[in-house]
Design a protein around this motif. Structure first.
Motif, PDB file in Angstrom:
ATOM      1  N   TYR A  42      36.055  43.781  28.230  1.00  0.00           N
ATOM      2  CA  TYR A  42      35.165  42.737  29.081  1.00  0.00           C
ATOM      3  C   TYR A  42      34.064  42.861  28.952  1.00  0.00           C
ATOM      4  CZ  TYR A  42      35.128  45.961  33.596  1.00  0.00           C
ATOM      5  OH  TYR A  42      34.964  47.020  34.059  1.00  0.00           O
TER       6      TYR A  42
ATOM      7  N   GLN B  31      35.034  38.275  31.854  1.00  0.00           N
ATOM      8  CA  GLN B  31      36.387  37.634  31.906  1.00  0.00           C
ATOM      9  C   GLN B  31      37.050  38.892  31.147  1.00  0.00           C
ATOM     10  OE1 GLN B  31      34.615  35.497  30.693  1.00  0.00           O
ATOM     11  NE2 GLN B  31      35.488  34.828  28.986  1.00  0.00           N
ATOM     12  N   VAL B  32      37.689  39.043  31.791  1.00  0.00           N
ATOM     13  CA  VAL B  32      38.677  40.616  30.408  1.00  0.00           C
ATOM     14  C   VAL B  32      39.593  39.075  29.962  1.00  0.00           C
ATOM     15  CG1 VAL B  32      40.732  41.549  30.601  1.00  0.00           C
ATOM     16  CG2 VAL B  32      38.816  41.612  32.717  1.00  0.00           C
TER      17      VAL B  32
END
Length: 303
Positions: free
Chosen positions: A275, A298-299
């Motif tokens: 991220y 977001q990852v």
């Protein structure tokens, strides 16, 4: 015979001179100890009365407007507390009286007043907000700047239930809008091993002709451990509706601290993904160049 008369006369005179001193009766030392002495004199405190006031404040926030703005009236209250002290005496070690004080607080006077602000017409950018505080402390009411887009002259109208009239003099740059830049997309291309980060600019029209600085830090999300940094990269763009940043890990400036996590047990400390931690600055005259931290994206998965 003459010598005997002379000696007798001398002893008689000596006896007459020292007749008042009696060494056998001793000296009254308590009279000397208890005698007043400036070095040890303790002045008696004068019963005092001291006061303090509670402070009551109201915060006013104003947005853009083409006309004068008149706030609503807000009640403020301040209470006086009076400290009163009474002196009493206790015997000292040598019989002298030692003064002590017993102090307490009691309510005194109270003040109730209404506060109001009138701002003369001025131009703000759509995201700008101005905030002022009006405080009552005892009989005194004052206005304080919290955030302002202009240098103002202030006029207090009325002594009781006053109105503060603010007249703009010249514009002052404020911090940029934190929500002015928002994430578009964040993705990873496994073939090119490149990351693509797109950001949208909400105020591109207003900032036309200026520049924007964006910094990204690529981080690895690790289970049961601290996330590690893979490095940072900085970008500067002419203001536009959106900005696209493409980079690989080899393009990043590596952190000085050792973030090598290859030695960790892969099952216990598995990688959850990657991220970005990012933020931006406005470069120009409209806003300050304060760095605005946007937090994390977001990852995403890279395997």
């Amino acid at each position: 015979m003459k010598k005997m008369l002379v000696l007798s006369l001398v002893f008689s005179l000596a006896a007459a001179v020292y007749a008042d001193v009696n060494f056998d009766q001793g000296v009254n030392t308590s009279e000397i100890i208890n005698a007043p002495h400036n070095d040890y004199y303790i002045p008696t405190p004068v019963p005092g009365r001291f006061g303090r006031y509670t402070r009551d404040c109201a915060r006013f926030t104003f947005g853009p407007s083409d006309n004068d703005i008149m706030s609503e009236k807000v009640w403020l209250r301040s209470q006086e507390y009076v400290q009163e002290c009474h002196t009493y005496y206790v015997p000292g070690p040598n019989g002298q009286q030692i003064p002590h004080q017993n102090c307490y607080e009691r309510p005194g006077m109270s003040w109730n007043q209404q506060a109001q602000i009138n701002i003369k017409a001025r131009k703000l950018w759509p995201w700008e907000r101005e905030t002022f505080e009006v405080c009552l402390e005892g009989p005194w009411m004052d206005i304080y700047k919290y955030e302002a887009a202009y240098k103002y002259t202030t006029r207090k109208i009325g002594n009781y239930d006053p109105m503060f009239e603010l007249t703009p003099q010249y514009k002052v740059a404020m911090n940029p809008d934190l929500a002015g830049l928002e994430i578009g997309t964040f993705s990873y291309d496994k073939n090119t091993k490149k990351y693509t980060f797109k950001v949208n600019d909400k105020w591109a029209k207003e900032y036309a002709g200026e520049k924007v600085y964006i910094k990204v830090e690529l981080k690895k999300s690790i289970s049961n451990w601290f996330d590690s940094s893979k490095g940072e990269k900085e970008f500067t763009f002419d203001v536009a509706d959106s900005y696209e940043m493409v980079f690989g890990e080899e393009d990043l400036v590596k952190p000085q601290a050792n973030s090598d996590d290859t030695y960790r047990n892969e099952k216990l400390f598995d990688t959850k993904g990657m991220y970005l931690k990012w933020g931006f600055k406005r470069l120009g005259k409209i806003s300050t160049d304060k760095y605005m931290d946007k937090g994390d994206t977001q990852v995403i998965q890279t395997k």
